[in-house]
Scaffold this motif. Structure first.
Motif, mmCIF file in Angstrom:
data_model
loop_
_atom_site.group_PDB
_atom_site.id
_atom_site.type_symbol
_atom_site.label_atom_id
_atom_site.label_comp_id
_atom_site.label_asym_id
_atom_site.label_seq_id
_atom_site.Cartn_x
_atom_site.Cartn_y
_atom_site.Cartn_z
ATOM 1 N N UNK A 519 0.802 -1.219 0.000
ATOM 2 C CA UNK A 519 0.000 0.000 0.000
ATOM 3 C C UNK A 519 0.838 1.273 0.000
ATOM 4 N N UNK A 520 2.154 1.127 -0.071
ATOM 5 C CA UNK A 520 3.037 2.286 0.046
ATOM 6 C C UNK A 520 3.893 2.418 -1.216
ATOM 7 N N UNK A 521 3.970 3.631 -1.721
ATOM 8 C CA UNK A 521 4.836 3.920 -2.863
ATOM 9 C C UNK A 521 5.694 5.124 -2.494
ATOM 10 N N UNK A 522 7.003 4.937 -2.597
ATOM 11 C CA UNK A 522 7.955 5.997 -2.263
ATOM 12 C C UNK A 522 8.850 6.250 -3.469
ATOM 13 N N UNK A 523 9.038 7.514 -3.789
ATOM 14 C CA UNK A 523 9.897 7.905 -4.904
ATOM 15 C C UNK A 523 10.778 9.052 -4.440
ATOM 16 N N UNK A 524 12.098 8.825 -4.450
ATOM 17 C CA UNK A 524 13.056 9.824 -3.981
ATOM 18 C C UNK A 524 13.937 10.245 -5.157
ATOM 19 N N UNK A 525 14.047 11.538 -5.358
ATOM 20 C CA UNK A 525 14.852 12.084 -6.453
ATOM 21 C C UNK A 525 15.899 13.042 -5.889
ATOM 22 N N UNK A 526 17.134 12.879 -6.342
ATOM 23 C CA UNK A 526 18.211 13.793 -5.983
ATOM 24 C C UNK A 526 18.856 14.362 -7.228
ATOM 25 N N UNK A 527 19.132 15.667 -7.228
ATOM 26 C CA UNK A 527 19.649 16.335 -8.423
ATOM 27 C C UNK A 527 20.822 17.228 -8.061
ATOM 28 N N UNK A 528 21.868 17.155 -8.863
ATOM 29 C CA UNK A 528 22.904 18.189 -8.855
ATOM 30 C C UNK A 528 22.939 18.790 -10.244
ATOM 31 N N UNK A 529 22.907 20.115 -10.309
ATOM 32 C CA UNK A 529 22.988 20.778 -11.609
ATOM 33 C C UNK A 529 23.867 22.010 -11.495
ATOM 34 N N UNK A 530 24.524 22.312 -12.591
ATOM 35 C CA UNK A 530 25.311 23.548 -12.677
ATOM 36 C C UNK A 530 25.077 24.159 -14.052
ATOM 37 N N UNK A 531 24.768 25.430 -14.064
ATOM 38 C CA UNK A 531 24.514 26.140 -15.314
ATOM 39 C C UNK A 531 25.280 27.450 -15.293
ATOM 40 N N UNK A 532 25.928 27.764 -16.387
ATOM 41 C CA UNK A 532 26.676 29.021 -16.481
ATOM 42 C C UNK A 532 26.431 29.649 -17.843
ATOM 43 N N UNK A 533 26.584 30.948 -17.890
ATOM 44 C CA UNK A 533 26.367 31.668 -19.141
ATOM 45 C C UNK A 533 27.403 32.773 -19.288
ATOM 46 N N UNK A 534 27.961 32.874 -20.470
ATOM 47 C CA UNK A 534 28.847 33.984 -20.807
ATOM 48 C C UNK A 534 28.242 34.738 -21.982
ATOM 49 N N UNK A 535 28.364 36.043 -21.941
ATOM 50 C CA UNK A 535 27.800 36.873 -22.996
ATOM 51 C C UNK A 535 28.784 37.962 -23.393
ATOM 52 N N UNK A 536 29.008 38.073 -24.685
ATOM 53 C CA UNK A 536 29.859 39.120 -25.242
ATOM 54 C C UNK A 536 29.017 40.019 -26.122
ATOM 55 N N UNK A 537 29.117 41.309 -25.868
ATOM 56 C CA UNK A 537 28.407 42.298 -26.673
ATOM 57 C C UNK A 537 29.387 43.269 -27.305
#
Length: 1023
Positions: A519-537
């Protein structure tokens, strides 16, 4: 004897033949009873013979009868809310059937952040928009397709220009200094919807001319959109979830036979309305009141030039899409290419997009899967200047009808050369020359993609690795030639602006589904993320060219040149955990935590913590609900969470150096460029935090035929980024920090329904309505109100359109109260406006001090609507289909700057047609002022108009020529923006010419690009 025998034999044969013919012609009479699983009768069940037109419907007791049924036929039993059943009857005349309940939509999979769940298991507030809904209207970008499709989502078209940007508010605006646009996640890759405009001369940086950042994504590639609205749904995106999140899932291949889809459409667009202005004769008479005798014999001017009709045109729009998908059990693919082209209804404007997408999935073995998503788009757009009072639309409205379109040489007339009177007036520039001679060309290349792998480490433990990038290049070329008045005075001007932007993303996702009981449902999620942005004008502006011959292609020959360069970089690291628990499909719990670290903030606040907790109770699964028949589904949702807004100006926490502030100095008798401090750094700068509470109820009636969603929410955004005024002795005027608070609260209602579903006829409806109330709770702690500096909405005598006042909605309009027109019988000299003359505007002395001062300005309007709503319906009858979509806004006000400048009565520019009834000694009007060059016409409630409207967004009718399991051919025609019911005087009540970035000057009509109506015809082919 033989003759007698023959006679009887023939008679018997005829009787036998007729009898058998009658028997076989009638076939069988089949009857029976239809019940549900619990044995209760089902009235209204559709029963038809597959492959024929014969059919019946069960009565109130569930009984049915079918006559003349051929032996061995198949009967299909179908009823909304139950699974259809096909039964072969053989030679039986009695067929009873029990139908099983089908929880329509409840088992549908809904995409959420870093995963998906069954719709029945949702604990947060999420709205889903399918591809079929997006394709109903010819849209350039996916954000346009959100309009009216989801409760709580307000979409405003900032510009009707091809590829023009939109503003989106999910449950109101949270910020004052930062972005209010939602986060978009395309196949797992987060992108911003903010306008990116390259630098350059003239008008390129203005939001009214900015290109839509999402125009590069082809809407035809989208499988579904999920709009995450409450903190339970958005907290998994932490510091970027406060404004809501839009998850975009593109189409993927499926195993089986290769499927080819081709769609093409072509249509024409036109302007919705022409504003009524003075004609030539009326305008000449008006000018003669200002300067008697300026235009003698006014009757000879007749209608004059209608500049709107000269500027606007019927414009084509077309799209061609080819999609090929399929694959084997191990490898699936989807490949799509599209070419979209749209001319603008203003001459000189257009938008073209070519796009290509390929999505691949490959199952290496039972434990390892690989995949990729790749999209490539190339955009080109010619953008006409629509930057408020200097824009093409405004110029066409103000342009004198006495000026001809062309001069004697066949070129567009220069109004100042035609008559020097127009120099420095609203009629100084020919709008057609602006539209067609000025070059403002955008070229955008975007490559967005990622690769991923999924590994089943253990039976209940999986790992997903993804790596992606977003490569964006935008180049803008501008040239303003001498054939325009603006180019003539500087001997031509031009420039080039370039933006190069690279965004990198890595994500690692662990998912664990332990077996903890039946009768039990368990769902565990773990996330590591890295996002970077460079902009030249980089940008180069030039003027004073020796010739226009080379245009912007050789800026080096210009005598005056200015260059600018800029580089920026940011990075975001995130650690996320989510736990979903389900007990007996009855009690659902979701707990999310996210820790974000951003380079945008000070050393003391680099990291922010964003939790959420949600609970759902599926009441329908309780034992006490088993005996009732009213509800077929019933679920209660509760949630709390905290999200953030990280879209703040870069480097505010650091000590910055720059040239802004006039640091130049003289050394050795020559001027040198000085560099100085650009502000006081704030090392404690941190996120804007939004705490959100949500209560929702989902329920279905009539065996899931009608489905309702109700949500109530409350949001409080704290630590708003504001500039606090500081003593001038510091060397600066303000200090940027976290000070303010904004509140949003509201209600949302959604309805979907299946009104009919038979063999030949089906009818579905969908509707939603949303109420939001926005209020400023706190400013910088020292003030109760701030009048923001002008950004894009100011004009003439009054440069501030709105006010930030505690207890009032953000962006409330601020000004004087119009009190009619001064008449000759009024004692003007003793009044609070003693310098006025009869025919001038009169404004209320609100504070009673017998003076008209700034203290008499009050809040005169609210750009935020009381509610937004939409309704859609889809019907099919045999091979015909019909869809209709209506959308509306109620209770908002619009500051009509266009109307204000067309009522100034100061000369040099055209006026509203109603100004023929302006005040004169013999026509004491109390609405329209006297013709006078010296009067003041400040912002007042006279130009605050009701912006409510109801629009027929789309009506479409189609005919399916061929449809079977292998192929489909459908022809259709569609009308878009066919009519709008509104009291608003301007081109369109859906306006926001200040654009996305200016959140305090919302709902201002400053002469933007009008939204077009269109008629299109198309073909869809599948085989």
């Amino acid at each position: 004897m033989n003759k007698l025998l023959l006679k009887y034999s023939l008679t018997f044969g005829i009787i036998l033949f007729l009898g058998l013919s009658k028997i076989f012609g009638q076939g069988l009479t089949v009857s029976g009873n239809v019940t549900s699983e619990d044995g209760s009768s089902l009235p209204g069940v559709n029963i038809f013979v597959i492959g024929s037109n014969a059919g019946s419907v069960s009565d109130k007791n569930g009984d049915y009868t079918l006559k003349n049924v051929k032996p061995n036929s198949k009967l299909r039993f179908s009823f909304v809310g139950f699974k259809s059943v096909d039964i072969s009857i053989g030679t039986k005349s009695k067929v009873d059937v029990s139908l099983k309940r089908d929880d329509i939509g409840l088992d549908e999979v809904v995409v959420v952040g870093y995963g998906s769940v069954k719709k029945s298991d949702l604990t947060g507030s999420v709205s889903t928009i399918k591809a079929t809904e997006l394709k109903q209207t010819p849209i350039v970008s996916l954000d346009q397709g959100l309009q009216g499709r989801a409760p709580g989502v307000q979409v405003t078209q900032n510009s009707g220009a091809p590829g023009g940007a939109v503003s989106i508010r999910i449950r109101g605006g949270n910020s004052i200094s930062s972005s209010n646009e939602p986060l978009y996640v395309i196949d797992g890759f987060p992108v911003s919807g903010a306008v990116v405009s390259p630098s350059g001369p003239g008008f390129g940086g203005n939001q009214s001319n900015g290109m839509n950042a999402l125009a590069g994504l082809n809407p035809n590639d989208i499988e579904s959109l999920e709009v995450l609205k409450d903190a339970a749904a958005t907290a998994i995106y932490g510091s970027r979830g406060a404004n809501g999140v839009v998850l975009i899932t593109t189409k993927r291949g499926k195993s089986g036979k290769t499927k080819v889809e081709f769609e093409t459409y072509y249509g024409m667009q036109s302007v919705n309305r022409i504003l009524p202005l003075m004609n030539g004769e009326e305008y000449a008479a008006f000018e003669n009141e200002l300067t008697p005798g300026r235009f003698p014999d006014v009757g000879k001017y007749g209608q004059g030039t209608n500049w709107q009709k000269e500027l606007f045109k019927d414009a084509p729009i077309s799209s061609n899409q080819l999609t090929v998908s399929g694959g084997s059990e191990k490898t699936q693919f989807s490949i799509a290419t599209n070419y979209f082209t749209q001319d603008g209804i203003i001459k000189g404007s257009d938008f073209n997009r070519g796009s290509f997408r390929v999505n691949l999935d490959h199952q290496l073995n039972s434990k390892v899967k690989f995949g990729s998503n790749l999209s490539l788009s190339k955009l080109n757009s010619n953008v006409v200047n629509n930057a408020q009072e200097n824009g093409v639309t405004f110029t066409a409205l103000l342009m004198s009808p006495l000026v001809p379109v062309y001069n004697s040489s066949g070129f567009y007339t220069n109004p100042v050369e035609f008559n020097s009177y127009y120099a420095g007036t609203g009629s100084a520039e020919n709008p057609l020359a602006m539209a067609e001679y000025i070059k403002n060309d955008y070229n955008t290349l975007r490559i967005l993609g990622n690769v991923f792998s999924e590994v089943q480490i253990l039976k209940n433990l999986s790992y997903r690795f993804s790596l992606g990038s977003d490569i964006y290049n935008d180049t803008r070329n501008v040239f303003i030639p001498r054939t325009t008045q603006a180019g003539k005075v500087v001997n031509g001007s031009g420039g080039r602006g370039i933006v190069d932007q690279f965004t990198y993303l890595h994500e690692s996702v662990l998912n664990w589904k332990p077996n903890i009981g039946v009768n039990h449902v368990l769902n565990v999620t773990g996330v590591f993320s890295t996002q970077s942005q460079s902009q030249d004008r980089s940008g180069l502006s030039a003027s004073n060219f020796p010739s226009d011959a080379l245009g912007e292609n050789n800026l080096g020959i210009a005598a005056t040149q200015t260059t600018s360069t800029n580089k920026s970089l940011w990075r975001l690291d995130s650690y996320t955990a989510r736990l979903n628990y389900n007990y007996k499909e009855r009690y659902l719990l979701s707990l999310t935590t996210r820790l974000d670290g951003s380079s945008r903030f000070g050393d003391g606040n680099k990291y922010g913590f964003f939790p959420s907790l949600a609970f759902a109770w599926r009441i329908i699964e309780e034992d006490f609900m088993k005996q009732q028949n009213a509800f077929s589904d019933l679920k209660l949702r509760l949630s709390y969470g905290r999200t953030g807004n990280a879209e703040v100006p870069l480097y505010q926490s650091l000590f910055k150096l720059g040239t802004t502030g006039n640091f130049d100095y003289v050394f050795n008798n020559s001027r040198s460029v000085g560099i100085g401090a650009q502000g006081i750094p704030n090392p404690d700068l941190k996120w804007e935090n939004t705490e959100s509470y949500n209560a929702g109820l989902d329920f279905s009636l009539l065996n899931n035929r009608l489905n309702f969603n109700v949500d109530a929410y409350y949001k409080l955004t704290s630590d708003l980024l504001l500039g606090r005024t500081i003593p001038a002795s510091s060397g600066f005027s303000s200090f940027f920090g976290n000070f303010g608070q904004v509140e949003n609260k509201g209600l949302e209602f959604g309805l979907t329904g299946v009104l009919a579903n038979t063999k030949d006829f089906s009818w579905n409806i969908s509707s939603n309505i949303s109420f939001n109330r926005n209020k400023l709770v706190k400013l910088d702690g020292t003030q109760t109100q701030i009048i923001p500096a002008e950004n894009s909405g100011g004009n003439a005598a009054f440069s501030n359109n709105s006010i930030l006042r505690i207890g009032e909605p953000v962006g409330s309009f601020f000004g004087y109260v119009f009190d009619g027109i001064w008449q000759k019988t009024d004692n003007i000299a003793a009044s609070h406006m003693p310098s006025s003359i009869p025919g001038n505007s009169r404004f209320k002395d609100v504070n009673g001090d017998n003076k008209l001062t700034d203290a008499d300005r009050v809040i005169i309007g609210n750009p935020n609507p009381d509610f937004i709503y939409a309704f859609s319906t889809n019907m099919t009858y045999k091979k015909f289909d019909l869809s209709l979509f209506m959308q509306g806004v109620q209770g908002n006000q619009v500051f009509n700057v266009v109307s204000r400048l067309l009522e100034t009565a100061g000369g040099g520019g055209n006026q509203r047609a109603e100004m023929v009834n302006r005040w004169t000694p013999t026509n004491p009007s109390n609405s329209y002022v006297v013709a006078s060059r010296s009067q003041r016409l400040p912002q007042s409630n006279k130009f605050i108009e009701d912006g409510s409207f109801l629009r027929l967004k789309n009506i479409s009718i189609g005919y399916t020529v061929v449809q079977n399991s292998q192929s489909k051919i459908r022809l259709y025609c569609s009308a878009n923006n066919l009519f709008t019911i509104t009291k608003y005087w301007g081109f369109d009540p859906e306006v926001n010419t200040a654009g996305q970035s200016d959140v305090t000057n919302y709902g201002i009509d400053n002469g933007g690009f009008p939204v077009a109506k269109s008629l299109i015809a198309g073909l869809q082919l599948t085989f």
